[in-house]
Structure formats: structure tokens, C-alpha cells
Design a protein around this motif. Structure first.
Motif, PDB file in Angstrom:
ATOM      1  N   VAL A   1     -88.103  -7.669 -13.892  1.00 48.23           N
ATOM      2  CA  VAL A   1     -88.769  -7.587 -12.595  1.00 48.23           C
ATOM      3  C   VAL A   1     -90.002  -8.483 -12.580  1.00 48.23           C
ATOM      4  O   VAL A   1     -90.851  -8.420 -13.479  1.00 48.23           O
ATOM      5  N   GLN A   2     -90.064  -9.324 -11.560  1.00 54.62           N
ATOM      6  CA  GLN A   2     -91.256 -10.124 -11.294  1.00 54.62           C
ATOM      7  C   GLN A   2     -91.875  -9.632  -9.993  1.00 54.62           C
ATOM      8  O   GLN A   2     -91.378  -8.672  -9.404  1.00 54.62           O
ATOM      9  N   LYS A   3     -92.945 -10.237  -9.528  1.00 56.59           N
ATOM     10  CA  LYS A   3     -93.663  -9.688  -8.373  1.00 56.59           C
ATOM     11  C   LYS A   3     -92.812  -9.663  -7.104  1.00 56.59           C
ATOM     12  O   LYS A   3     -92.853  -8.708  -6.332  1.00 56.59           O
ATOM     13  N   THR A   4     -92.060 -10.709  -6.873  1.00 58.06           N
ATOM     14  CA  THR A   4     -91.297 -10.793  -5.617  1.00 58.06           C
ATOM     15  C   THR A   4     -89.801 -10.939  -5.847  1.00 58.06           C
ATOM     16  O   THR A   4     -89.064 -11.147  -4.887  1.00 58.06           O
ATOM     17  N   ASN A   5     -89.348 -10.845  -7.090  1.00 61.54           N
ATOM     18  CA  ASN A   5     -87.923 -11.009  -7.333  1.00 61.54           C
ATOM     19  C   ASN A   5     -87.526 -10.348  -8.644  1.00 61.54           C
ATOM     20  O   ASN A   5     -88.363  -9.813  -9.372  1.00 61.54           O
ATOM     21  N   VAL A   6     -86.229 -10.396  -8.933  1.00 68.10           N
ATOM     22  CA  VAL A   6     -85.686  -9.853 -10.184  1.00 68.10           C
ATOM     23  C   VAL A   6     -84.774 -10.905 -10.781  1.00 68.10           C
ATOM     24  O   VAL A   6     -83.872 -11.423 -10.108  1.00 68.10           O
ATOM     25  N   LYS A   7     -84.994 -11.220 -12.058  1.00 67.95           N
ATOM     26  CA  LYS A   7     -84.162 -12.215 -12.734  1.00 67.95           C
ATOM     27  C   LYS A   7     -83.127 -11.511 -13.590  1.00 67.95           C
ATOM     28  O   LYS A   7     -83.456 -10.648 -14.418  1.00 67.95           O
ATOM     29  N   ILE A   8     -81.844 -11.853 -13.394  1.00 69.32           N
ATOM     30  CA  ILE A   8     -80.745 -11.233 -14.130  1.00 69.32           C
ATOM     31  C   ILE A   8     -80.587 -11.914 -15.476  1.00 69.32           C
ATOM     32  O   ILE A   8     -80.441 -13.133 -15.563  1.00 69.32           O
ATOM     33  N   GLY A   9     -80.590 -11.105 -16.543  1.00 70.18           N
ATOM     34  CA  GLY A   9     -80.500 -11.670 -17.881  1.00 70.18           C
ATOM     35  C   GLY A   9     -79.171 -12.333 -18.174  1.00 70.18           C
ATOM     36  O   GLY A   9     -79.115 -13.390 -18.808  1.00 70.18           O
ATOM     37  N   ALA A  10     -78.071 -11.745 -17.705  1.00 69.54           N
ATOM     38  CA  ALA A  10     -76.741 -12.252 -18.058  1.00 69.54           C
ATOM     39  C   ALA A  10     -76.403 -13.559 -17.373  1.00 69.54           C
ATOM     40  O   ALA A  10     -75.649 -14.370 -17.907  1.00 69.54           O
ATOM     41  N   THR A  11     -76.952 -13.778 -16.163  1.00 68.63           N
ATOM     42  CA  THR A  11     -76.543 -14.956 -15.376  1.00 68.63           C
ATOM     43  C   THR A  11     -77.665 -15.935 -15.117  1.00 68.63           C
ATOM     44  O   THR A  11     -77.412 -17.098 -14.774  1.00 68.63           O
ATOM     45  N   GLY A  12     -78.911 -15.477 -15.230  1.00 64.82           N
ATOM     46  CA  GLY A  12     -80.041 -16.329 -14.890  1.00 64.82           C
ATOM     47  C   GLY A  12     -80.334 -16.367 -13.407  1.00 64.82           C
ATOM     48  O   GLY A  12     -81.282 -17.032 -12.979  1.00 64.82           O
ATOM     49  N   ASP A  13     -79.525 -15.662 -12.598  1.00 64.06           N
ATOM     50  CA  ASP A  13     -79.775 -15.623 -11.154  1.00 64.06           C
ATOM     51  C   ASP A  13     -81.088 -14.915 -10.851  1.00 64.06           C
ATOM     52  O   ASP A  13     -81.507 -14.003 -11.568  1.00 64.06           O
ATOM     53  N   THR A  14     -81.720 -15.341  -9.764  1.00 64.91           N
ATOM     54  CA  THR A  14     -82.927 -14.685  -9.283  1.00 64.91           C
ATOM     55  C   THR A  14     -82.627 -14.001  -7.968  1.00 64.91           C
ATOM     56  O   THR A  14     -82.165 -14.634  -7.014  1.00 64.91           O
ATOM     57  N   LEU A  15     -82.860 -12.687  -7.912  1.00 73.67           N
ATOM     58  CA  LEU A  15     -82.616 -11.905  -6.706  1.00 73.67           C
ATOM     59  C   LEU A  15     -83.922 -11.738  -5.954  1.00 73.67           C
ATOM     60  O   LEU A  15     -84.920 -11.293  -6.525  1.00 73.67           O
ATOM     61  N   LYS A  16     -83.934 -12.093  -4.690  1.00 72.74           N
ATOM     62  CA  LYS A  16     -85.147 -12.002  -3.876  1.00 72.74           C
ATOM     63  C   LYS A  16     -85.355 -10.567  -3.394  1.00 72.74           C
ATOM     64  O   LYS A  16     -85.347 -10.268  -2.200  1.00 72.74           O
ATOM     65  N   HIS A  17     -85.516  -9.673  -4.348  1.00 75.23           N
ATOM     66  CA  HIS A  17     -85.762  -8.271  -4.043  1.00 75.23           C
ATOM     67  C   HIS A  17     -87.109  -7.876  -4.629  1.00 75.23           C
ATOM     68  O   HIS A  17     -87.373  -8.122  -5.812  1.00 75.23           O
ATOM     69  N   LYS A  18     -87.938  -7.238  -3.825  1.00 72.15           N
ATOM     70  CA  LYS A  18     -89.254  -6.816  -4.287  1.00 72.15           C
ATOM     71  C   LYS A  18     -89.192  -5.343  -4.647  1.00 72.15           C
ATOM     72  O   LYS A  18     -89.062  -4.482  -3.780  1.00 72.15           O
ATOM     73  N   LEU A  19     -89.294  -5.032  -5.931  1.00 73.47           N
ATOM     74  CA  LEU A  19     -89.268  -3.647  -6.397  1.00 73.47           C
ATOM     75  C   LEU A  19     -90.682  -3.071  -6.368  1.00 73.47           C
ATOM     76  O   LEU A  19     -91.666  -3.820  -6.350  1.00 73.47           O
ATOM     77  N   PRO A  20     -90.826  -1.750  -6.374  1.00 72.45           N
ATOM     78  CA  PRO A  20     -92.164  -1.129  -6.356  1.00 72.45           C
ATOM     79  C   PRO A  20     -93.042  -1.666  -7.486  1.00 72.45           C
ATOM     80  O   PRO A  20     -92.558  -1.957  -8.584  1.00 72.45           O
TER      81      PRO A  20
END
Length: 353
Positions: A246-265
Motif C-alpha cells: 500500500v502506498q498513499k494513493t495506490n496499491v502495487k501488486i507484488g506478483a505482477t507489478g501492476d499499480t492499482l489506483k485505489h486509496k486505502l485507509p
């Protein structure tokens, strides 16, 4: 009205507690299915409702009656077991009417009730046969017929189809669904089979270690699970779980390297969380190079492709049509990002965004 209510129901065997304060309401006419892994307490809970197991503490009500300490014969329930439990020396007709005969019902009443049950279950042509001359599915229909003639307030089914082959299970599933529609009685059904639970239930109760994890309609549990256990248990093939940073404004998937533009708490910023992906929302990209195909299971119109990422994490992707993936192929994936779910890695609770 003959619903079933459990209030803080507890079951102990000596010092070992197997049912932990269950609170549950099953409405009149509802088809409620108990599911969970082996040893989770689903059959024990069913037998407590039937009166075949004593309730250590708490209450069980059927309709407006407290049946917690009541004899099984007085509870107004009928139970269908996986082993049929038919008398081998009796005909179908005699098996179905035996309970009424033992309770002193007039012959005319027994004849009427057996005739009605055999009509509902399409057993008319088998009434003079003995169990040895019946198929497994027919024997189970007789067992269900024996329950129907008693006119119970609540039907209880303990894995009734587990002894049948795949084709007969489908046939009997349809029969039980039709039976519920026709007679409208409250039914409680224990199974380990995902398909039975999803296709039969109005309400599913997911149990683990004697505790209810979640209660809801089948698609509610499938689309909106409260935790990782329910998400992984409801659905076949099971939901995929992989890690994400989890990053501030996204989530990086370990298996694929994709970055999801989802902001978690904010408490999750910088932490690793568990990402859930349903197999049907994953599409294989044959031009990619992120995953290795371990095996592809073809079922005709659909294939399940087992993938391993370079970091060791695994996924199952569902493919439809004539697309083929072979063992050892290197492929990539894409997926519907709106269907991604997040779970706390430690507590396994759902992180809603």
C-alpha cells in the motif's frame, strides 16, 4: 409460523466446546444452508436443532416454542440423512408410511399421505419395490418422502447427496429445489458442496470452528464477503489471494507489478495487504511474460489455468472458448480492477474502499 431461532447456542463435549454461542434466525419457509470446512460444527448444529445432540447452553426455538430440552419426536422436525436409513425388508410404500403407522395413525390417513408424497417425488411406479431394487437417487427420494409424510414444521438435511454420483446429485438438487417451492416449508441443509449451497439456498450460513463467519444470500456472500475466509470459501474455483504494497494513493501488486489506483485507509499506508481476485475476472495475455503456466484444466467450454508468478505467488484464471494455454508457457494477465478486494493480512478482515 415455523421459523427457527438460535439464541447463544453452545455445545460442549466435556471440556471441549465445539459450538460457540450461535445466534441465528431462519425465517418461516426459508431454505437455509450451513457450509464450512470439515469439523466446523455444521452437522452438530443441525443435530442440536433436531434434538439428536443436547444443547449445553442457550436456547433453540421452532416457531414460538422453546424446544431446547424437548424430545426430538416432539419438535416437529424431520431429518434426511446421507445414508438413507431405509428398512431393507419393506417396500417403498411401507418405508414411507412406517413412522405414521408406529404413531398409531389410521390406515386411510397413511395411504393419503404416502400417495401425496409419492406424487410430489414421482415415486408412484416404485411403491411396491424394496430398497435393493432402487438406485441411490431413488432411495434418497424415498428417504425424503418418509420425511414429507410426517408433515414436519422444519425439514433438516444432513449432506443428503454426498453418496450420489455427479449426475444424480444434479438431478436430486433439482428435485429438492422443486420440493421446496411446492411445499414451502422451512428447510435447513448441511453440505460441503459449493454448488449445492449456491443453487439451493435463500440464506447461507458460513461456519468456521463453531462460529458463524457470515450470513447472507448466496450472491451477497460471493460479491461482498466480510473476510478472507468467506471470500475464499464461497466460489469455485476459490478466490485468488496475492500480496500488495500500500502506498498513499495506490496499491502495487507484488506478483505482477501492476499499480492499482485505489486509496486505502491511512493506517494501511506502507503496509502489505492481501488482494483478492476472482478467477473469472482474470484474462490471460499470451504475449505477456509475468507468469508461468503450471497446468491447464479443460472442462470443455471452460478451462482453469494455474499460473505461478516469478515471486512464487499463484493464481487460477478462468478461460472460455478455444483459447489454449500449455504447461510451461509464459503469459501475462489483465483483470477487471473494479472487482479487486482487499483484506487485512493479519486479521483477514475485509478492507472496504
Amino acid at each position: 409460523m415455523s421459523g427457527v431461532t438460535l439464541n447463544k447456542a453452545i455445545k460442549k463435549y466435556g471440556d471441549v466446546q465445539v459450538i460457540h454461542g450461535i445466534d441465528l434466525e431462519i425465517d418461516h419457509g426459508e431454505f437455509c444452508v450451513f457450509v464450512g470446512p470439515s469439523g466446523c460444527g455444521k452437522s452438530t448444529l443441525l443435530r442440536m436443532i433436531a434434538g439428536l445432540e443436547d444443547t449445553t447452553d442457550g436456547q433453540i426455538h421452532i416457531g414460538d416454542r422453546d424446544v431446547t430440552t424437548m424430545d426430538p419426536s416432539q419438535r416437529g422436525v424431520a431429518m434426511v440423512f446421507q445414508t438413507y436409513a431405509l428398512y431393507p425388508h419393506m417396500t417403498v410404500k411401507q418405508n414411507m408410511g412406517f413412522g405414521l403407522k408406529m404413531n398409531g395413525h389410521p390406515k386411510s390417513v397413511i395411504e393419503e399421505k404416502v400417495a401425496e408424497a409419492s406424487r410430489i417425488l414421482k415415486l408412484d411406479e416404485y411403491l411396491s419395490r424394496k430398497p435393493a431394487a432402487l438406485s441411490g437417487g431413488q432411495r434418497q427420494r424415498v428417504s425424503i418422502g418418509r420425511a414429507i409424510v410426517r408433515g414436519p414444521e422444519v425439514f433438516l438435511f444432513d449432506e443428503p447427496l454426498s453418496n450420489l454420483d455427479a449426475e444424480l446429485r444434479v438431478e436430486m438438487r433439482v428435485e429438492i429445489a422443486r420440493l421446496h417451492r411446492e411445499i414451502g416449508a422451512t428447510m435447513i441443509y448441511v453440505t460441503h458442496d459449493q454448488v449445492e449451497a449456491m443453487t439451493l439456498a435463500d440464506k447461507i450460513v458460513v461456519l468456521r470452528a463453531g462460529v458463524i463467519e457470515q450470513v447472507g444470500a448466496p450472491m451477497e456472500l460471493y460479491r461482498d464477503p466480510d473476510n478472507k475466509f468467506v471470500a475464499g470459501f464461497i466460489g469455485s474455483p476459490a478466490m485468488n489471494f496475492i500480496s500488495g504494497q500500500v502506498q498513499k494513493t495506490n496499491v502495487k501488486i507484488g506478483a505482477t507489478g501492476d499499480t492499482l489506483k485505489h486509496k486505502l485507509p491511512s493506517p494501511y499506508h506502507g503496509r502489505v495487504v492481501t488482494i483478492g481476485l476472482r478467477p473469472e475476472f482474470i484474462t490471460i495475455d499470451p504475449t505477456g511474460d509475468t507468469f508461468s503456466v503450471e497446468i491447464s484444466e479443460s472442462l470443455g467450454g471452460v478451462s482453469y489455468v494455474h499460473l505461478r508468478a516469478d515471486n512464487g505467488e499463484k493464481l487460477i484464471a478462468e478461460q472460455r472458448g478455444d483459447i489454449r494455454s500449455n504447461e510451461g508457457d509464459r503469459v501475462g494477465i489483465s483483470f477487471d480492477r473494479d472487482t479487486v478486494m482487499y483484506f487485512d493480512t493479519d486479521s483477514e478482515k475485509r478492507i472496504r474502499i
